[in-house]
Enzyme design. Sequence first.
Site: not given
Ligand code: E4P
Length: 217
Positions: A87
Amino acid sequence: MKFFIDTANLDQIKEANDLGILDGVTTNPTLMAKEGIKGTAAINAHYKAICEIVDGPVSAEVLSTTFDEMIAEGKVLAAIHPNIVVKIPMIKDGIKAIKWFTDNGIKTNCTLVFSAGQAILAAKAGATFVSPFIGRVDDSNWDGVQLIEDIVSIYNAQGYLTEVLAASIRTPLHIVKCAEAGADVCTCPLSSILGLLKHPLTDLGLQQFIKDAQNMQ
Ligand code: E4P
């Protein structure tokens, strides 16, 4: 639409996996820190543990922000398990790193995406997944689901192969709307996945059926 769970919590991952509908996992540094995981060895062991629970893509985020560091880190992450997806943040060096990983056969998830323009760049670099953060878009008084619709429509028009992974899901309704919008994947907290089960008429109907079933015995 594929269902990923957005957590680093092993119990929640097991619970979602036991439902039989889980296709993968996404994590981020905030979610990992929440589990109290510290240090490279512990981080890598945790990703391995997740990969042993779920048979599907597991996004593991780099902690660095320069090209060279992201490549070095991503190579180590990708070596943990064949299902690891590296990622990478949507920054200039991130796009270069995604292109490098694509050219070297390593899957990537371009994270922190908030606009269609960013999603176009991620697809051009060959990202396996692009992660628009729809809950955070909504929090900023914009329309997160509309962003998914825009990206899906652009990717279809251009024939981009990158999968649209709707992230930052806050509610079961977000999941339904992302499915309508044509997202390839939705990564959700366990509460939103379980929220899909709920309907008061199901509960009332079941109560009645259980009562009537007792009368039949
Ligand atoms: C995506 O891969 C992120 O880990 C995640 O969805 C972020 O979500 P949040 O805005 O609830 O922190």
